[in-house]
Design a protein around this motif. Structure first.
Motif, short mmCIF file in Angstrom:
data_model
loop_
_atom_site.label_atom_id
_atom_site.label_comp_id
_atom_site.label_asym_id
_atom_site.label_seq_id
_atom_site.Cartn_x
_atom_site.Cartn_y
_atom_site.Cartn_z
N GLY A 100 -12.74 -6.18 3.74
CA GLY A 100 -13.43 -5.25 2.83
C GLY A 100 -13.12 -3.81 3.19
N PHE A 101 -11.84 -3.48 3.31
CA PHE A 101 -11.46 -2.15 3.80
C PHE A 101 -11.42 -1.07 2.73
N HIS A 102 -11.85 -1.41 1.53
CA HIS A 102 -12.13 -0.42 0.49
C HIS A 102 -10.91 0.49 0.20
N GLY A 103 -9.72 -0.12 0.23
CA GLY A 103 -8.52 0.66 -0.10
C GLY A 103 -8.18 1.72 0.93
N HIS A 104 -8.72 1.57 2.15
CA HIS A 104 -8.56 2.63 3.15
C HIS A 104 -8.48 2.00 4.54
N GLY A 105 -7.62 0.99 4.66
CA GLY A 105 -7.59 0.22 5.91
C GLY A 105 -6.77 0.84 7.02
N MET A 106 -5.78 1.67 6.68
CA MET A 106 -4.85 2.12 7.71
C MET A 106 -5.56 2.82 8.88
N PRO A 107 -6.57 3.68 8.61
CA PRO A 107 -7.26 4.28 9.75
C PRO A 107 -8.54 3.54 10.13
N ARG A 108 -8.63 2.24 9.79
CA ARG A 108 -9.87 1.52 10.11
C ARG A 108 -9.63 0.15 10.74
N VAL A 109 -8.50 -0.48 10.40
CA VAL A 109 -8.33 -1.89 10.78
C VAL A 109 -8.04 -2.05 12.27
N LEU A 110 -7.10 -1.25 12.79
CA LEU A 110 -6.56 -1.52 14.13
C LEU A 110 -7.65 -1.59 15.20
N LEU A 111 -8.48 -0.56 15.26
CA LEU A 111 -9.49 -0.53 16.32
C LEU A 111 -10.66 -1.47 16.01
N PHE A 140 -4.65 18.37 7.97
CA PHE A 140 -5.07 17.70 9.22
C PHE A 140 -4.01 16.68 9.63
N THR A 141 -4.07 16.23 10.87
CA THR A 141 -3.06 15.29 11.37
C THR A 141 -3.19 13.95 10.64
N ALA A 142 -2.03 13.37 10.31
CA ALA A 142 -2.00 12.06 9.64
C ALA A 142 -0.69 11.38 10.05
N GLY A 143 -0.53 10.16 9.61
CA GLY A 143 0.71 9.44 9.90
C GLY A 143 1.23 8.76 8.65
N GLN A 144 2.49 8.36 8.71
CA GLN A 144 3.04 7.54 7.63
C GLN A 144 3.98 6.52 8.26
N LEU A 145 4.06 5.36 7.65
CA LEU A 145 4.85 4.27 8.24
C LEU A 145 5.17 3.21 7.21
N TRP A 146 5.93 2.21 7.68
CA TRP A 146 6.28 1.04 6.85
C TRP A 146 5.37 -0.09 7.36
N ASN A 177 0.82 -1.22 0.00
CA ASN A 177 0.00 0.00 0.00
C ASN A 177 0.86 1.27 0.00
N GLY A 178 0.21 2.41 0.29
CA GLY A 178 0.91 3.69 0.24
C GLY A 178 1.53 4.08 1.57
N GLY A 179 1.33 3.29 2.62
CA GLY A 179 1.91 3.61 3.92
C GLY A 179 1.31 4.85 4.56
N HIS A 180 0.14 5.23 4.12
CA HIS A 180 -0.46 6.50 4.53
C HIS A 180 -1.58 6.26 5.54
N LEU A 181 -1.37 6.71 6.74
CA LEU A 181 -2.39 6.61 7.80
C LEU A 181 -3.14 7.93 7.81
N LYS A 182 -4.17 7.99 6.98
CA LYS A 182 -4.82 9.28 6.75
C LYS A 182 -6.32 9.15 6.97
N PRO A 183 -6.81 9.64 8.10
CA PRO A 183 -8.25 9.52 8.34
C PRO A 183 -9.04 10.34 7.34
N SER A 184 -10.20 9.83 6.99
CA SER A 184 -11.08 10.59 6.09
C SER A 184 -11.98 11.44 6.96
N LEU A 185 -11.68 12.72 7.06
CA LEU A 185 -12.36 13.55 8.05
C LEU A 185 -13.49 14.39 7.46
N TYR A 186 -13.39 14.70 6.18
CA TYR A 186 -14.39 15.66 5.67
C TYR A 186 -14.89 15.34 4.26
N TYR A 187 -14.06 14.73 3.42
CA TYR A 187 -14.36 14.70 1.99
C TYR A 187 -15.62 13.90 1.64
#
Ligand code: FAD
Length: 447
Positions: free
Chosen positions: A389-400, A190-196, A79-89
């Motif tokens: 089924g994380f719809h290409g957006h798992g980084m801010p959804r899977v852990l919790l 907005f606040t976000a994270g990035q990681l490996w 993936n893109g390593g981007h921990l980016k919550p979807s806050l508004y879009y």
């Protein structure tokens, strides 16, 4: 179940997979155990965190993890390593479907991942290049700009969103200067994270192995069958009789559970790693770069000066046969390599920098009609759980989601502490809509 949805055996190597993991093809025991208390299928972000949280909950029974390929080589390692919550879009659409409270549940849950991911990395002392930063969304078409403005102010009016103070919209010169993108008239930060991600998950798995997890790589699961109140898990190497089974199989869930065919659809995505020749000024932000509709790219600025850029959707979405219902990550989508070359020129700090696109890879995302994952116990199938089924957006959804589901698997808390939109319900399973292609703006059948 259908073998056509099993992961391909020879995936393209991603940049993340350059990290050496000495147990990547481990089989903890030569033979599969005949029985286990819990079997987890899949060793990506969902499977690894599920094993980790079950152990955090002091689960002391037998646990086996079955993985079709080498460990953690699905979307999590591509993936893109981007921990980016979807806050508004997406706020207007979520509010329309789930009301103000329902939309806020999703936004607050995604935002909570920033703290949760940081905490787990710090608590477990994991070296995975994690950086807490700010993301900058730029909008490069008039439609994207207007969508951004409408959704931003709609989100700001939602009284249940507790993290709105973390977002800021900027216009004109300020937007161009803060974003470093010449054509950006509106941006949101907005606040976000990035990681490996591969390093994070394999480090968590290493801890689980030390505590007794039995890992069986290169062992595709072919299906399950109810047997004397338990689940007979069938694999290419024999069977395991499990009290409970958890499918952490994301895009490939139809390979183990036919009810998910056409519900979690495998979608092929593209990503790249770009290295500059002479290191330009470090970009301050990670990025979402939006065009019209679902067309967008994403970028993280790695601590070593290289960047990861993903998307190239202009080259993918027009061609249904190349990406839709496709599990093959052994090839690239033609044209996408060219797309990433020269990509960085749009940032004014990189416009004179020579850069090499040294890795380009594909990966398989698990899209759903409503864009939300399925998390919970299968209705009328006690002991069978799904987190997929994380719809290409798992980084801010899977852990919790994993943390909550681990409690449910152990019968400690059946009221999953996740957004209602994520819950696996009979109603969601029965629903037969599939508007995925429509949402991507894909003409029905090109090529
Ligand atoms: C190119 C790309 C870029 C992305 N970028 C981002 C991003 O920047 N930010 C973000 O939030 N999300 C991103 N995503 C999505 C994110 O990577 C996923 O949402 C997340 O990794 C899902 O984790 P998972 O564990 O559910 O799935 P996976 O990591 O795919 O794990 C599922 C595992 O199950 C195994 N498996 C499947 N079926 C079977 C079977 N029958 N038997 C045995 N094993 C099986 C697979 O081999 C795989 O290892 C991206 C995805 C891709 C593909």
């Amino acid at each position: 179940m259908s073998s056509k949805y099993l992961p391909a055996s020879n995936p393209v190597k991603s940049f993340w997979l350059t990290a050496e993991v000495d147990f990547k093809d481990l089989r903890s025991t030569e033979e599969l155990p005949a029985e286990a208390d819990i079997v987890i299928v899949g060793s990506g972000y969902a499977g690894s965190t599920m094993a980790y949280y079950l152990m955090q909950e002091q689960f002391s029974g037998s646990m086996v993890m079955l993985e079709a390929r080498d460990v953690c080589t699905g979307a999590t390692a591509r993936n893109g390593g981007h921990l980016k919550p979807s806050l508004y879009y997406s706020h207007k659409s979520w509010k329309h479907r789930y009301g103000e409270k329902g939309a806020a549940e999703i936004v607050n849950f995604e935002h909570a991942h920033l703290k949760a991911v940081k905490e787990i990395i710090e608590q477990e002392k994991i070296d995975c290049d994690f950086v807490l930063t700010r993301s900058c969304d730029v909008h490069l078409t008039k439609t994207a700009e207007q969508d951004c403005i409408d959704n931003y102010y709609d989100m700001m009016r939602n009284p249940y969103i507790t993290c709105k103070h973390d977002t800021q919209i900027l216009f004109g010169e300020a937007a161009k200067n803060i974003s470093h993108v010449v054509d950006s008239n509106v941006c949101v930060t907005f606040t976000a994270g990035q990681l490996w991600p591969y390093k994070l998950m394999t480090s968590l798995l290493r801890k689980c192995l030390e505590k007794g997890l039995n890992l069986q790589t290169n062992t595709p699961v072919l299906g399950t069958e109810k047997r004397a109140g338990k689940w007979l898990v069938k694999t290419s190497r024999g069977t395991i009789l499990a009290k409970k089974v958890v499918f952490a199989t994301n895009a490939y869930t139809a390979s183990v559970e036919p009810k998910f065919e056409n519900k979690i659809v495998p979608i092929k995505g593209m990503c790249s790693h770009i290295t500059p020749e002479n290191r330009p000024a470090h970009l301050n932000n990670t990025y979402g770069i939006r065009y019209d509709g679902a067309d967008q790219d994403y970028l993280i600025n790695r601590p070593d000066g290289s960047v990861i850029v993903g998307g190239a959707k202009k080259h993918i979405f027009p061609f249904k046969n190349l990406f839709y219902n496709v599990v093959d990550d052994s090839t690239l989508v033609p044209g996408s390599e060219r797309y990433f070359d020269g990509y960085m020129k749009r940032f004014h700090t990189w416009d004179t920098t020579k850069a090499t696109t040294d890795y380009v890879w594909s990966g398989i995302l698990g899209y759903t009609d409503d864009s939300f994952p399925y998390v919970g116990e299968m209705p009328h199938e006690e002991g069978k759980f799904v987190i997929a089924g994380f719809h290409g957006h798992g980084m801010p959804r899977v852990l919790l989601s994993s943390k909550a589901l681990a409690k449910a698997v152990l019968g400690k808390d059946k009221n999953l502490a996740i957004p209602s939109a994520f819950k696996l319900s009979e109603q969601r399973l029965k629903q037969t809509n599939n508007r995925i292609l429509q949402s991507l703006g894909t003409p029905e059948a090109k090529l």
